[in-house]
Design a protein around this motif. Sequence first.
Motif, mmCIF file in Angstrom:
data_model
loop_
_atom_site.group_PDB
_atom_site.id
_atom_site.type_symbol
_atom_site.label_atom_id
_atom_site.label_comp_id
_atom_site.label_asym_id
_atom_site.label_seq_id
_atom_site.Cartn_x
_atom_site.Cartn_y
_atom_site.Cartn_z
ATOM 1 N N LEU A 139 0.825 -1.209 0.000
ATOM 2 C CA LEU A 139 0.000 0.000 0.000
ATOM 3 C C LEU A 139 0.859 1.258 0.000
ATOM 4 O O LEU A 139 0.565 2.229 -0.711
ATOM 5 C CB LEU A 139 -0.936 -0.004 1.214
ATOM 6 C CG LEU A 139 -2.213 -0.824 1.102
ATOM 7 C CD1 LEU A 139 -2.959 -0.833 2.433
ATOM 8 C CD2 LEU A 139 -3.116 -0.269 0.009
ATOM 9 N N ALA A 140 1.926 1.249 0.803
ATOM 10 C CA ALA A 140 2.825 2.404 0.830
ATOM 11 C C ALA A 140 3.459 2.618 -0.539
ATOM 12 O O ALA A 140 3.599 3.761 -1.005
ATOM 13 C CB ALA A 140 3.902 2.203 1.894
ATOM 14 N N ALA A 141 3.837 1.527 -1.208
ATOM 15 C CA ALA A 141 4.445 1.638 -2.535
ATOM 16 C C ALA A 141 3.437 2.146 -3.563
ATOM 17 O O ALA A 141 3.757 3.039 -4.368
ATOM 18 C CB ALA A 141 4.996 0.280 -2.961
ATOM 19 N N ALA A 142 2.228 1.608 -3.542
ATOM 20 C CA ALA A 142 1.209 2.027 -4.516
ATOM 21 C C ALA A 142 0.825 3.491 -4.312
ATOM 22 O O ALA A 142 0.665 4.246 -5.280
ATOM 23 C CB ALA A 142 -0.017 1.130 -4.391
ATOM 24 N N SER A 143 0.699 3.901 -3.062
ATOM 25 C CA SER A 143 0.354 5.290 -2.766
ATOM 26 C C SER A 143 1.417 6.243 -3.293
ATOM 27 O O SER A 143 1.112 7.275 -3.911
ATOM 28 C CB SER A 143 0.189 5.467 -1.261
ATOM 29 O OG SER A 143 0.011 6.823 -0.920
ATOM 30 N N ALA A 144 2.693 5.907 -3.070
ATOM 31 C CA ALA A 144 3.774 6.762 -3.537
ATOM 32 C C ALA A 144 3.838 6.802 -5.059
ATOM 33 O O ALA A 144 4.153 7.847 -5.651
ATOM 34 C CB ALA A 144 5.107 6.273 -2.972
ATOM 35 N N ALA A 145 3.543 5.675 -5.709
ATOM 36 C CA ALA A 145 3.555 5.655 -7.167
ATOM 37 C C ALA A 145 2.484 6.579 -7.742
ATOM 38 O O ALA A 145 2.740 7.339 -8.688
ATOM 39 C CB ALA A 145 3.341 4.222 -7.669
ATOM 40 N N VAL A 146 1.289 6.537 -7.178
ATOM 41 C CA VAL A 146 0.221 7.436 -7.638
ATOM 42 C C VAL A 146 0.618 8.889 -7.397
ATOM 43 O O VAL A 146 0.443 9.757 -8.263
ATOM 44 C CB VAL A 146 -1.101 7.100 -6.927
ATOM 45 C CG1 VAL A 146 -2.177 8.133 -7.273
ATOM 46 C CG2 VAL A 146 -1.572 5.712 -7.317
ATOM 47 N N GLY A 147 1.175 9.163 -6.215
ATOM 48 C CA GLY A 147 1.616 10.514 -5.914
ATOM 49 C C GLY A 147 2.708 10.977 -6.864
ATOM 50 O O GLY A 147 2.714 12.136 -7.313
ATOM 51 N N GLY A 148 3.650 10.091 -7.201
ATOM 52 C CA GLY A 148 4.709 10.448 -8.131
ATOM 53 C C GLY A 148 4.189 10.753 -9.516
ATOM 54 O O GLY A 148 4.637 11.701 -10.175
ATOM 55 N N ALA A 149 3.227 9.957 -9.978
ATOM 56 C CA ALA A 149 2.629 10.211 -11.286
ATOM 57 C C ALA A 149 1.912 11.554 -11.308
ATOM 58 O O ALA A 149 2.004 12.315 -12.293
ATOM 59 C CB ALA A 149 1.671 9.079 -11.647
ATOM 60 N N LEU A 150 1.203 11.872 -10.242
ATOM 61 C CA LEU A 150 0.510 13.161 -10.173
ATOM 62 C C LEU A 150 1.502 14.319 -10.134
ATOM 63 O O LEU A 150 1.274 15.372 -10.755
ATOM 64 C CB LEU A 150 -0.391 13.201 -8.936
ATOM 65 C CG LEU A 150 -1.651 12.333 -8.994
ATOM 66 C CD1 LEU A 150 -2.376 12.347 -7.654
ATOM 67 C CD2 LEU A 150 -2.584 12.829 -10.095
ATOM 68 N N ARG A 151 2.600 14.159 -9.423
ATOM 69 C CA ARG A 151 3.603 15.228 -9.358
ATOM 70 C C ARG A 151 4.185 15.514 -10.734
ATOM 71 O O ARG A 151 4.330 16.683 -11.123
ATOM 72 C CB ARG A 151 4.719 14.825 -8.386
ATOM 73 C CG ARG A 151 4.311 14.864 -6.921
ATOM 74 C CD ARG A 151 5.257 14.052 -6.070
ATOM 75 N NE ARG A 151 6.620 14.565 -6.123
ATOM 76 C CZ ARG A 151 7.679 13.879 -5.691
ATOM 77 N NH1 ARG A 151 7.512 12.649 -5.187
ATOM 78 N NH2 ARG A 151 8.881 14.407 -5.743
ATOM 79 N N ARG A 152 4.531 14.464 -11.483
ATOM 80 C CA ARG A 152 5.071 14.678 -12.822
ATOM 81 C C ARG A 152 4.026 15.315 -13.745
ATOM 82 O O ARG A 152 4.341 16.195 -14.549
ATOM 83 C CB ARG A 152 5.564 13.357 -13.401
ATOM 84 C CG ARG A 152 6.953 12.961 -12.916
ATOM 85 C CD ARG A 152 7.969 14.015 -13.357
ATOM 86 N NE ARG A 152 9.311 13.751 -12.889
ATOM 87 C CZ ARG A 152 10.228 13.078 -13.591
ATOM 88 N NH1 ARG A 152 9.917 12.594 -14.783
ATOM 89 N NH2 ARG A 152 11.438 12.907 -13.093
ATOM 90 N N ALA A 153 2.770 14.886 -13.618
ATOM 91 C CA ALA A 153 1.715 15.465 -14.453
ATOM 92 C C ALA A 153 1.517 16.948 -14.133
ATOM 93 O O ALA A 153 1.384 17.789 -15.031
ATOM 94 C CB ALA A 153 0.411 14.696 -14.255
ATOM 95 N N LEU A 154 1.502 17.280 -12.849
ATOM 96 C CA LEU A 154 1.349 18.689 -12.462
ATOM 97 C C LEU A 154 2.550 19.513 -12.908
ATOM 98 O O LEU A 154 2.403 20.676 -13.307
ATOM 99 C CB LEU A 154 1.172 18.783 -10.944
ATOM 100 C CG LEU A 154 -0.140 18.232 -10.385
ATOM 101 C CD1 LEU A 154 -0.097 18.201 -8.861
ATOM 102 C CD2 LEU A 154 -1.319 19.063 -10.854
ATOM 103 N N GLY A 155 3.739 18.923 -12.833
ATOM 104 C CA GLY A 155 4.929 19.645 -13.246
ATOM 105 C C GLY A 155 4.902 20.020 -14.713
ATOM 106 O O GLY A 155 5.422 21.075 -15.110
#
Length: 408
Positions: A139-155
């Motif tokens: 769960l910690a890994a999946a949560s961070a992956a979603v957050g990372g994808a959103l960060r790159r998209a926002l960037g």
Amino acid sequence: MSEQRPADPLDTVLDAAVLLQDNGQSTSTTLLAVDRLNSGLGVRSRLIPSWASLILVGDRPRVAAVTPTSINMRRVAAAMRVIDRAEDGPLDLADVAAGLSAAATLRPSHAGVFVLACATGSGALAVIFGADDVRAVLLAAASAAVGGALRRALGRFGVGVLIQAFVAAVVAGLVGAAAVHLNLGAAAGIVALCPAMILVPGPHILNGALDLLSLRTSLGAARITFAAMVLVSIALGLVVGLHAGGQALPVTGVTAAVPLYLDVLAAAVAAASYSVYFSMPYRMIGWPVLAGMAAHGVHWWALSVVGTSLATAALLACLVVGVLLVPLSHFLRMPFAAIGFAAVVSLVPGMFVFRMLSGVMQLPGNSSAQVLTATASDGAVAVTVTAAMAIGLVVPMRLRDSLLHRSR
């Protein structure tokens, strides 16, 4: 037809300093790089660094704006390869300018690799902090992956670091709240905090601490202030996400001890993951991985066998990293920030910072002795550990810089 003015070597020196400052190089190494370029180009100048600008004092003052909020060690490594040739003899100004221009165009880590590294880094931290349930790690890994994808998209849309951190932390809070409903017990808190931990601006915290120790107080305070703003954004995002799921960020809590072999292996994964966050050249990743494993071995031994405090264990671990990597970074001409930060940044006490911020947020409605004591205790641990890490790293760096200045 007007004649084209010849290139000014001092402008190139300033361009190099801006490139290093904007992409995460430590101030002391940037100042040393300016000295090297001065020698290679046959000029004399002095760099005065600050948070918003760099002033190069030579035949006349030159000023350039900087925004030192990002980390791209590919650019730093490429620029340092150009600058370090100054020690081999006179430099051609055109070659230096071309090399710096090429370095400035290097892109950060690929988005897919970055998202994968977010997952592995968060999962590794969950193991280091004592998660003994596979579901919690996943769960910690999946949560961070979603957050990372959103960060790159926002960037891609030009959204700043603070909003990126806030959005990723909201995701971490939502997943952490869901973990509570899955009856993961104490591991639910790790699920919420580990994806937020990979958002902690470790290089900015350590660079700021190094500047303060070098008495560059205004620049050090600015770096720490920026890092504090990012931490507040992360904490707010966590609180919002957890509140939306009907949960709250805990003020107290402990992490379980893990076996040595598991701690060292997880540290290797975390160091490799952080190297990707910092856009480090892939050929350099092995060095912070090895140093991170050694550092966590010393950290585990100091805590579990000797029984030292967290600050003392962090000091010893960072001294090991400094002793191993400072000479290596010089002789192999690799930037120390690139390999040193990735090796130790997982030791940054982000969990204590988040618990302290949670306590501060609860104080207006609950100023009980328990909340006050827990908040003050977590804040003290966070400050002392960060200071100990900075001291452990700065001592070998200061020794190296002193030897280099004497040799010149």
